[in-house]
Design an enzyme around this catalytic site. Sequence first.
Site, PDB file in Angstrom:
ATOM      1  N   ASP A   5       0.841  -1.204   0.000  1.00  0.00           N
ATOM      2  CA  ASP A   5       0.000   0.000   0.000  1.00  0.00           C
ATOM      3  C   ASP A   5       0.871   1.246   0.000  1.00  0.00           C
ATOM      4  OD1 ASP A   5      -2.168  -1.720   0.030  1.00  0.00           O
ATOM      5  OD2 ASP A   5      -2.382  -1.649   2.207  1.00  0.00           O
ATOM      6  N   HIS A  50      -3.441  -1.753  -3.982  1.00  0.00           N
ATOM      7  CA  HIS A  50      -4.613  -0.857  -3.980  1.00  0.00           C
ATOM      8  C   HIS A  50      -4.200   0.240  -4.947  1.00  0.00           C
ATOM      9  CE1 HIS A  50      -7.242  -2.211  -0.755  1.00  0.00           C
ATOM     10  NE2 HIS A  50      -6.261  -2.242   0.115  1.00  0.00           N
ATOM     11  N   LYS A  92     -12.123  -4.643  -3.893  1.00  0.00           N
ATOM     12  CA  LYS A  92     -13.370  -4.846  -3.125  1.00  0.00           C
ATOM     13  C   LYS A  92     -14.586  -4.347  -3.906  1.00  0.00           C
ATOM     14  CE  LYS A  92     -11.261  -5.041   1.456  1.00  0.00           C
ATOM     15  NZ  LYS A  92      -9.919  -4.466   1.272  1.00  0.00           N
ATOM     16  N   ASP A 144     -20.796  -3.745  -6.239  1.00  0.00           N
ATOM     17  CA  ASP A 144     -21.966  -3.116  -6.864  1.00  0.00           C
ATOM     18  C   ASP A 144     -22.691  -4.142  -7.738  1.00  0.00           C
ATOM     19  OD1 ASP A 144     -23.747  -1.046  -7.770  1.00  0.00           O
ATOM     20  OD2 ASP A 144     -22.100   0.402  -7.554  1.00  0.00           O
ATOM     21  N   GLN A 166      -6.973  -4.556  13.505  1.00  0.00           N
ATOM     22  CA  GLN A 166      -6.579  -5.420  14.622  1.00  0.00           C
ATOM     23  C   GLN A 166      -5.641  -6.500  14.098  1.00  0.00           C
ATOM     24  OE1 GLN A 166     -10.414  -5.887  17.236  1.00  0.00           O
ATOM     25  NE2 GLN A 166     -11.009  -6.327  15.133  1.00  0.00           N
ATOM     26  N   GLY A 198       0.805  -6.006   5.416  1.00  0.00           N
ATOM     27  CA  GLY A 198       1.141  -4.718   4.825  1.00  0.00           C
ATOM     28  C   GLY A 198       2.234  -4.025   5.591  1.00  0.00           C
TER      29      GLY A 198
END
Length: 260
Positions: free
Chosen positions: A39, A63, A94, A97, A211, A230
Amino acid sequence: TDRKDQTFESRISTTNHPLSRRLFKIMLRKKTNLCVAADVATSQQLLSLADQLGPHICLLKTHVDLMSDFTLDTTQELKELAEKHNFLLFEDRKFGDIGNTVAKQYSGGAHKVVEWAHLVTAHALPGPGVIEGLASAAQDQERGCVLVSQMSSVGALTSNEYVNGCSRLAENHTYFVVGFVSQSSVSGDSRFILFTPGVQLEKSVDGLGQQYVTPRAAVLERGADIIIVGRGITQASDPVATAITYKHQAFSAYEERVAG
Ligand code: S5P
């Protein structure tokens, strides 16, 4: 027997999805069930991480919508690094729709995700249409999706009913769904690969709801096949040495699990 107790080797023949088979083979050959979440803000950082960490990972998760300079040239270089080091590309988009919209988001826009990402994440919330839409845009390319069944963040709304709904959806779409993002052993089906984020070397939190559990806990207690890491790696002072530590801990936990 349950997914958790079976070796990656024995699971290869249980699935018909070509990318699941490839992923099992990569994990076995490279002895790694580590996916790095890169990321980062620039293409240079992304490509440099991909090249340095490539030998130690089975998957590189991106991403691309948080990058400031991502172009299709970056994807070309990413594809070359993925081939050089034998890992797959996983865009964590993700999608969530209706089928018609996700089909266009997947194949179009600025990022043309379908052209370079082997795997993408999708939320199951819309129902079967989200998977059917993605699959229609993939056409005959070797592509697949991972359904987000549970999330690592505090207060996630994924009830047991939702989790079971994700499993049914996956079982009915095995031609496209390779597994789940999860925090527990949401499926005993050996065809499905479980990806678990929220992993660092120490149990902790990040101040914005994330978490963390340890690699061992992710694999042995939460049923992860692949750990997603990450900042634990990307923000370490020595990302390569740190990735090797995560790789060893997660793969030996997997070996311990299947040794029963
Ligand atoms: O439940 C989730 C699902 C995902 S895909 N929780 C997550 O953290 N993720 C992703 O995993 C998240 O978007 C990020 O890219 C990565 C975790 O990053 P880290 O820096 O917290 O290890």
